[in-house]
Design an enzyme around this catalytic site. Structure first.
Site, mmCIF file in Angstrom:
data_model
loop_
_atom_site.group_PDB
_atom_site.id
_atom_site.type_symbol
_atom_site.label_atom_id
_atom_site.label_comp_id
_atom_site.label_asym_id
_atom_site.label_seq_id
_atom_site.Cartn_x
_atom_site.Cartn_y
_atom_site.Cartn_z
ATOM 1 N N ASP A 88 1.061 -1.142 0.138
ATOM 2 C CA ASP A 88 0.183 0.108 0.059
ATOM 3 C C ASP A 88 1.062 1.530 -0.106
ATOM 4 O O ASP A 88 1.561 1.469 1.336
ATOM 5 C CB ASP A 88 -0.588 0.182 1.528
ATOM 6 C CG ASP A 88 -1.974 0.698 1.547
ATOM 7 O OD1 ASP A 88 -2.343 1.091 0.355
ATOM 8 O OD2 ASP A 88 -2.583 1.446 2.635
ATOM 9 N N HIS A 89 1.079 1.854 -0.749
ATOM 10 C CA HIS A 89 2.156 3.318 -1.213
ATOM 11 C C HIS A 89 2.912 3.019 -0.928
ATOM 12 O O HIS A 89 3.679 4.042 -0.589
ATOM 13 C CB HIS A 89 1.610 4.324 -0.034
ATOM 14 C CG HIS A 89 -0.195 4.552 -0.117
ATOM 15 N ND1 HIS A 89 -0.457 5.510 -0.912
ATOM 16 C CD2 HIS A 89 -0.887 5.029 0.744
ATOM 17 C CE1 HIS A 89 -1.835 5.485 -0.913
ATOM 18 N NE2 HIS A 89 -2.543 5.062 0.012
ATOM 19 N N ASP A 110 3.229 4.552 -5.760
ATOM 20 C CA ASP A 110 3.038 5.652 -5.525
ATOM 21 C C ASP A 110 4.055 7.063 -5.506
ATOM 22 O O ASP A 110 4.631 7.296 -4.792
ATOM 23 C CB ASP A 110 2.027 6.203 -4.567
ATOM 24 C CG ASP A 110 1.399 6.981 -3.648
ATOM 25 O OD1 ASP A 110 1.734 7.576 -4.580
ATOM 26 O OD2 ASP A 110 1.082 7.115 -2.487
ATOM 27 N N HIS A 199 -6.525 10.773 3.629
ATOM 28 C CA HIS A 199 -5.849 9.774 4.542
ATOM 29 C C HIS A 199 -6.855 10.632 5.682
ATOM 30 O O HIS A 199 -5.928 11.237 6.151
ATOM 31 C CB HIS A 199 -4.081 9.730 4.029
ATOM 32 C CG HIS A 199 -4.513 8.693 3.152
ATOM 33 N ND1 HIS A 199 -3.294 8.284 2.360
ATOM 34 C CD2 HIS A 199 -5.461 7.012 2.483
ATOM 35 C CE1 HIS A 199 -3.281 7.595 1.583
ATOM 36 N NE2 HIS A 199 -4.396 6.762 1.875
ATOM 37 N N GLY A 200 -7.084 9.559 6.729
ATOM 38 C CA GLY A 200 -7.123 9.550 8.212
ATOM 39 C C GLY A 200 -8.626 10.326 8.556
ATOM 40 O O GLY A 200 -9.757 10.332 7.814
ATOM 41 N N GLY A 230 -8.844 6.091 1.786
ATOM 42 C CA GLY A 230 -9.049 7.849 2.884
ATOM 43 C C GLY A 230 -10.592 7.927 3.155
ATOM 44 O O GLY A 230 -10.907 8.681 3.158
ATOM 45 N N ASN A 253 -8.457 2.713 6.885
ATOM 46 C CA ASN A 253 -7.727 2.096 7.638
ATOM 47 C C ASN A 253 -7.834 2.576 9.072
ATOM 48 O O ASN A 253 -8.033 2.078 10.324
ATOM 49 C CB ASN A 253 -6.209 2.310 7.103
ATOM 50 C CG ASN A 253 -5.217 2.010 8.027
ATOM 51 O OD1 ASN A 253 -5.191 1.299 9.157
ATOM 52 N ND2 ASN A 253 -3.781 2.190 7.046
HETATM 53 ZN ZN LIG Z 1 -4.509 5.072 0.716
#
Ligand SMILES: [Zn+2]
Length: 302
Positions: A88-89, A110, A199-200, A230, A253
């Site tokens: 991931d990334h 990424d 993200h977050g 995200g 996540n």
């Molecule tokens: Zn991501």
């Protein structure tokens, strides 16, 4: 073993089925074995046709790249359930190569923070390497020879944590006119795009997707499988609208991390003398599973 059946069922197959059925495959991150098992069991129990589990570079560093591959393989065989492990990334060719060599099913090359031409160069290099590795794996008859590669365009802000505020500007969104060129020059399978997502989780502002902007992107270039990163902190109706507009893969996540952490915190408050890991971790995994079940139902439109 039914080779033909196993060969057809690669990640891109499940994404193409999701595209036809207008639902999304979930992607959840893990850094520990208990969380990985929780995510997979909950996905299977909630009726997801397949699940993607991912490690960021940091999570992979903690868990071990080879260890992640070995454990996912074991669980996949035990449960006879399609699980795809994603890098991931991953931000450099070397890191992507390391994951592909170890046996990851998928990588996100990424380079979105790089200038556009360098982002294209990185994604193309990873796609070429993945195709070579896929061909080699087919020769030795491994179960899943097709490695799926994702590229990213646009500036996806934030980190997988809870923050107060993040400046979200349409200037950071993926530019619809750049996507077709990126796809043609790189040959990627999946495309991570930015249209209001971060993200977050942010606590002091509302997270909102610009669906009209995403429709411009997918209209300009309908070919790749579009991925929403995200998704933590977004309203359910925004996620549903994105899936109806053509998103086939949704990344979660932070909400899992919060559920896991809060449950451990609660256990230690209630039982300050508890020292047995499987006793204080088990309730945390149960909380993670509840979140995953809820999200899978949302992604499947149930
Ligand atoms: Zn991501």
């Amino acid at each position: 073993m039914n080779d033909l059946k196993l060969k057809i069922k690669n990640l891109n197959f499940f994404l193409s089925e999701a595209k036809k059925g207008m639902y999304a495959i979930g992607h959840f991150n893990f850094a520990t074995e208990d969380m990985l098992r929780g995510i997979i069991e909950a996905s299977r129990d909630a009726g997801a046709p397949a699940v993607m589990v991912g490690t960021s570079e940091g999570e992979a560093g903690f868990f071990g790249i080879k260890e992640a591959v070995a454990l996912v393989k074991t669980i996949k065989e035990d449960l006879n359930y399609p699980i795809f492990l994603n890098a991931d990334h991953f931000k450099s060719f070397e890191k992507c190569k390391e994951a592909i060599d170890a046996g990851y099913d998928s990588v996100i090359a990424d380079g979105s923070k790089l200038p556009n031409d360098q982002n294209i160069t990185l994604a193309k290099q990873v796609v070429n390497y993945a195709r070579l590795a896929s061909a080699k794996r087919s020769e030795v008859g491994s179960i899943n020879p097709d490695i799926s590669v994702e590229g990213e365009l646009g500036y996806l802000k934030g980190a997988s944590e809870v923050q107060a505020k993040i400046e979200i500007s349409p200037a950071d969104y993926t530019k619809p006119e750049e996507v077709a060129d990126f796809v043609a020059r790189t040959g990627i399978d999946r495309m991570a795009v930015v249209f209001g997502n971060i993200h977050g989780i942010v606590t002091d502002q509302e997270e909102k997707l610009d669906i009209a902007h995403f429709l411009k992107i997918i209209t300009a270039e309908p070919k790749p499988y579009y991925v929403l990163h995200g998704a933590s902190g977004l309203k359910d109706e925004d996620i549903t609208a994105a899936i109806q507009a053509g998103i086939v893969n949704v990344h979660f996540n932070t909400e899992l991390r919060v559920a896991y952490r809060d449950a451990i915190d609660k256990t230690f408050h209630e039982k300050p003398n508890e020292t047995t890991p499987y006793k204080y971790l088990a309730p945390a995994v149960e909380e993670v599973k509840k979140v995953v079940v809820q999200k899978i139902k949302l992604f499947m439109g149930k």
